[in-house]
Design a protein around this motif. Structure first.
Motif, PDB file in Angstrom:
ATOM      1  N   THR A 111       0.806  -1.217   0.000  1.00 30.39           N
ATOM      2  CA  THR A 111       0.000   0.000   0.000  1.00 30.39           C
ATOM      3  C   THR A 111       0.844   1.273   0.000  1.00 30.39           C
ATOM      4  OG1 THR A 111      -0.079   0.137   2.427  1.00 30.39           O
ATOM      5  CG2 THR A 111      -1.749  -1.227   1.335  1.00 30.39           C
ATOM      6  N   LEU A 112       2.132   1.140   0.335  1.00 27.60           N
ATOM      7  CA  LEU A 112       3.058   2.268   0.500  1.00 27.60           C
ATOM      8  C   LEU A 112       2.632   3.193   1.637  1.00 27.60           C
ATOM      9  CD1 LEU A 112       3.843   3.286  -3.208  1.00 27.60           C
ATOM     10  CD2 LEU A 112       4.965   1.571  -1.767  1.00 27.60           C
ATOM     11  N   ARG A 113       1.738   2.704   2.508  1.00 27.92           N
ATOM     12  CA  ARG A 113       1.282   3.492   3.649  1.00 27.92           C
ATOM     13  C   ARG A 113       2.171   3.207   4.859  1.00 27.92           C
ATOM     14  NH1 ARG A 113      -1.508   7.593   2.284  1.00 27.92           N
ATOM     15  NH2 ARG A 113      -2.205   7.723   4.452  1.00 27.92           N
ATOM     16  N   PRO A 114       2.364   4.194   5.750  1.00 28.78           N
ATOM     17  CA  PRO A 114       3.223   3.994   6.914  1.00 28.78           C
ATOM     18  C   PRO A 114       2.538   3.186   8.011  1.00 28.78           C
ATOM     19  CG  PRO A 114       2.305   6.198   6.970  1.00 28.78           C
ATOM     20  CD  PRO A 114       1.848   5.572   5.670  1.00 28.78           C
ATOM     21  N   VAL A 115       3.311   2.354   8.667  1.00 27.21           N
ATOM     22  CA  VAL A 115       2.845   1.590   9.822  1.00 27.21           C
ATOM     23  C   VAL A 115       3.732   1.972  10.999  1.00 27.21           C
ATOM     24  CG1 VAL A 115       2.436  -0.696  10.796  1.00 27.21           C
ATOM     25  CG2 VAL A 115       2.111  -0.314   8.338  1.00 27.21           C
ATOM     26  N   GLN A 116       3.133   2.511  12.065  1.00 29.13           N
ATOM     27  CA  GLN A 116       3.915   2.951  13.221  1.00 29.13           C
ATOM     28  C   GLN A 116       4.140   1.796  14.185  1.00 29.13           C
ATOM     29  OE1 GLN A 116       2.412   6.413  15.354  1.00 29.13           O
ATOM     30  NE2 GLN A 116       3.522   5.807  17.200  1.00 29.13           N
ATOM     31  N   TYR A 117       5.378   1.680  14.702  1.00 25.40           N
ATOM     32  CA  TYR A 117       5.672   0.638  15.678  1.00 25.40           C
ATOM     33  C   TYR A 117       6.369   1.172  16.924  1.00 25.40           C
ATOM     34  CZ  TYR A 117      10.396   0.806  13.657  1.00 25.40           C
ATOM     35  OH  TYR A 117      11.626   1.219  13.215  1.00 25.40           O
ATOM     36  N   LEU A 137      12.368  12.057   1.290  1.00 28.02           N
ATOM     37  CA  LEU A 137      10.958  12.443   1.255  1.00 28.02           C
ATOM     38  C   LEU A 137      10.422  11.919  -0.068  1.00 28.02           C
ATOM     39  CD1 LEU A 137       8.489  13.918   2.329  1.00 28.02           C
ATOM     40  CD2 LEU A 137       9.395  16.041   1.360  1.00 28.02           C
ATOM     41  N   ALA A 138       9.879  10.699  -0.020  1.00 31.88           N
ATOM     42  CA  ALA A 138       9.443  10.019  -1.248  1.00 31.88           C
ATOM     43  C   ALA A 138       7.941  10.218  -1.448  1.00 31.88           C
ATOM     44  CB  ALA A 138       9.825   8.541  -1.173  1.00 31.88           C
ATOM     45  N   THR A 139       7.125   9.283  -0.974  1.00 33.84           N
ATOM     46  CA  THR A 139       5.676   9.475  -1.081  1.00 33.84           C
ATOM     47  C   THR A 139       5.186  10.562  -0.132  1.00 33.84           C
ATOM     48  OG1 THR A 139       5.167   7.817   0.621  1.00 33.84           O
ATOM     49  CG2 THR A 139       5.367   7.042  -1.665  1.00 33.84           C
ATOM     50  N   GLY A 140       5.934  10.775   0.949  1.00 31.87           N
ATOM     51  CA  GLY A 140       5.526  11.749   1.962  1.00 31.87           C
ATOM     52  C   GLY A 140       4.621  11.172   3.030  1.00 31.87           C
ATOM     53  N   ASN A 141       4.192   9.925   2.867  1.00 32.79           N
ATOM     54  CA  ASN A 141       3.246   9.347   3.818  1.00 32.79           C
ATOM     55  C   ASN A 141       3.840   9.203   5.215  1.00 32.79           C
ATOM     56  OD1 ASN A 141       1.239   9.141   1.867  1.00 32.79           O
ATOM     57  ND2 ASN A 141       1.875   7.093   1.228  1.00 32.79           N
ATOM     58  N   PRO A 167       8.932  15.310  -6.028  1.00 32.86           N
ATOM     59  CA  PRO A 167       7.800  16.246  -6.123  1.00 32.86           C
ATOM     60  C   PRO A 167       6.528  15.699  -5.475  1.00 32.86           C
ATOM     61  CG  PRO A 167       8.973  16.146  -8.205  1.00 32.86           C
ATOM     62  CD  PRO A 167       9.560  15.069  -7.345  1.00 32.86           C
ATOM     63  N   GLU A 168       6.293  14.391  -5.620  1.00 32.54           N
ATOM     64  CA  GLU A 168       5.096  13.785  -5.037  1.00 32.54           C
ATOM     65  C   GLU A 168       5.061  13.938  -3.518  1.00 32.54           C
ATOM     66  OE1 GLU A 168       6.169  11.244  -8.709  1.00 32.54           O
ATOM     67  OE2 GLU A 168       7.193  12.449  -7.195  1.00 32.54           O
ATOM     68  N   GLY A 169       6.216  13.737  -2.874  1.00 38.30           N
ATOM     69  CA  GLY A 169       6.288  13.863  -1.425  1.00 38.30           C
ATOM     70  C   GLY A 169       6.131  15.300  -0.960  1.00 38.30           C
ATOM     71  N   VAL A 170       6.720  16.222  -1.704  1.00 37.51           N
ATOM     72  CA  VAL A 170       6.606  17.633  -1.353  1.00 37.51           C
ATOM     73  C   VAL A 170       5.152  18.080  -1.448  1.00 37.51           C
ATOM     74  CG1 VAL A 170       7.292  19.970  -1.973  1.00 37.51           C
ATOM     75  CG2 VAL A 170       8.981  18.126  -2.045  1.00 37.51           C
ATOM     76  N   LEU A 191       8.946   9.628  -8.564  1.00 37.49           N
ATOM     77  CA  LEU A 191       8.970   8.311  -7.927  1.00 37.49           C
ATOM     78  C   LEU A 191       8.776   7.237  -8.991  1.00 37.49           C
ATOM     79  CD1 LEU A 191       6.672   8.859  -4.800  1.00 37.49           C
ATOM     80  CD2 LEU A 191       9.163   8.958  -4.896  1.00 37.49           C
ATOM     81  N   ASP A 192       9.391   6.075  -8.772  1.00 34.57           N
ATOM     82  CA  ASP A 192       9.121   4.952  -9.668  1.00 34.57           C
ATOM     83  C   ASP A 192       7.890   4.192  -9.177  1.00 34.57           C
ATOM     84  OD1 ASP A 192       9.893   3.266  -7.582  1.00 34.57           O
ATOM     85  OD2 ASP A 192      11.764   2.620  -8.533  1.00 34.57           O
ATOM     86  N   GLU A 193       7.576   3.072  -9.828  1.00 36.96           N
ATOM     87  CA  GLU A 193       6.361   2.325  -9.498  1.00 36.96           C
ATOM     88  C   GLU A 193       6.401   1.692  -8.120  1.00 36.96           C
ATOM     89  OE1 GLU A 193       9.025  -0.365 -12.031  1.00 36.96           O
ATOM     90  OE2 GLU A 193       8.452   1.761 -11.909  1.00 36.96           O
ATOM     91  N   HIS A 194       7.603   1.619  -7.515  1.00 39.82           N
ATOM     92  CA  HIS A 194       7.740   1.052  -6.171  1.00 39.82           C
ATOM     93  C   HIS A 194       7.847   2.128  -5.096  1.00 39.82           C
ATOM     94  CE1 HIS A 194       8.253  -2.829  -8.079  1.00 39.82           C
ATOM     95  NE2 HIS A 194       9.258  -2.353  -8.793  1.00 39.82           N
ATOM     96  N   GLY A 195       7.724   3.377  -5.501  1.00 36.40           N
ATOM     97  CA  GLY A 195       7.780   4.462  -4.534  1.00 36.40           C
ATOM     98  C   GLY A 195       9.176   4.914  -4.184  1.00 36.40           C
TER      99      GLY A 195
END
Length: 212
Positions: A111-117, A137-141, A167-170, A191-195
């Motif tokens: 999902t490229l979403r962050p998971v906090q631990y 600073l890639a996806t910025g998530n 640019p996507e992260g900014v 970003l490439d297809e893998h973020g």
């Protein structure tokens, strides 16, 4: 229209030279670590430029005079684990009295979403300048999630320091936290297809710690 209302790209020749050496896939782990520490020291000069000062009366060998000192609570550095730790050494060399916190996040590969631990940050964040550090600073998530957490804990004066930005992260940061200035050594293409940032320098954590 700018990507972010407060984006600073540090184009100092030494910063750009060291960044090029870091991008080279042939750079060893030891070289990458050394360069990251050196470049973080240079970036730290810029990101701390807005620290408030007060005056105090001192005596030099020549006379008494009014001279400036830092004002208020010690600043807080917050590293987004694990790669953010690579930026801490250089900044702490410049500001050894800074308080240090950590936020543990990893990016879900699907999902490229962050998971906090994990999180452990200094107290009284509402009275400190808080500098959040993460090389990429890639996806910025992850950055947005970390700053969300810090604001929930009372932080108001926050800056984000990274080595590379896409640019996507900014844009993501601008949408979520337009009040948080971003300081970076370079704004890359995309970003490439893998973020991952392109041209980038690969996975900063892996290159810093010698893992895959």
């Amino acid at each position: 229209m700018p990507l972010h209302p407060s984006l600073t790209i540090v184009d100092h020749p030494l910063v750009q030279h060291k960044l090029t050496l870091m991008r080279d896939e042939g750079a060893s782990t030891a070289t990458f670590r050394r360069l990251l520490r050196e470049i973080s020291l240079l970036l730290a000069y810029e990101v701390t430029r807005g620290l408030e000062l007060r005056t105090t009366r001192i005596r030099t060998p020549m006379c008494e005079t009014e001279a400036p000192l830092l004002k208020g609570k010690k600043l807080a550095l917050v590293s987004i684990l694990r790669a953010g730790n690579g930026l801490l050494d250089g900044i702490l060399e410049l500001v050894p009295s800074a308080r240090v916190g950590f936020i543990g996040l990893y990016r879900d590969p699907d999902t490229l979403r962050p998971v906090q631990y994990y999180d452990k940050v200094p107290g009284e964040l509402d009275e400190r300048m808080v500098i959040v550090v993460d090389p990429m600073l890639a996806t910025g998530n992850s950055s947005v999630a970390a700053i969300d957490l810090l604001k929930e804990k009372g932080a108001r004066n926050i800056r984000f320091l990274c080595l590379l930005a896409a640019p996507e992260g900014v844009r993501r940061m601008a949408a979520a936290h337009p009040d948080v200035p971003i300081l970076t050594a370079a704004l890359d293409e995309r970003l490439d297809e893998h973020g991952y940032i392109v041209p980038g320098l690969g996975d900063a954590g892996d290159r810093l710690f010698g893992t895959k």
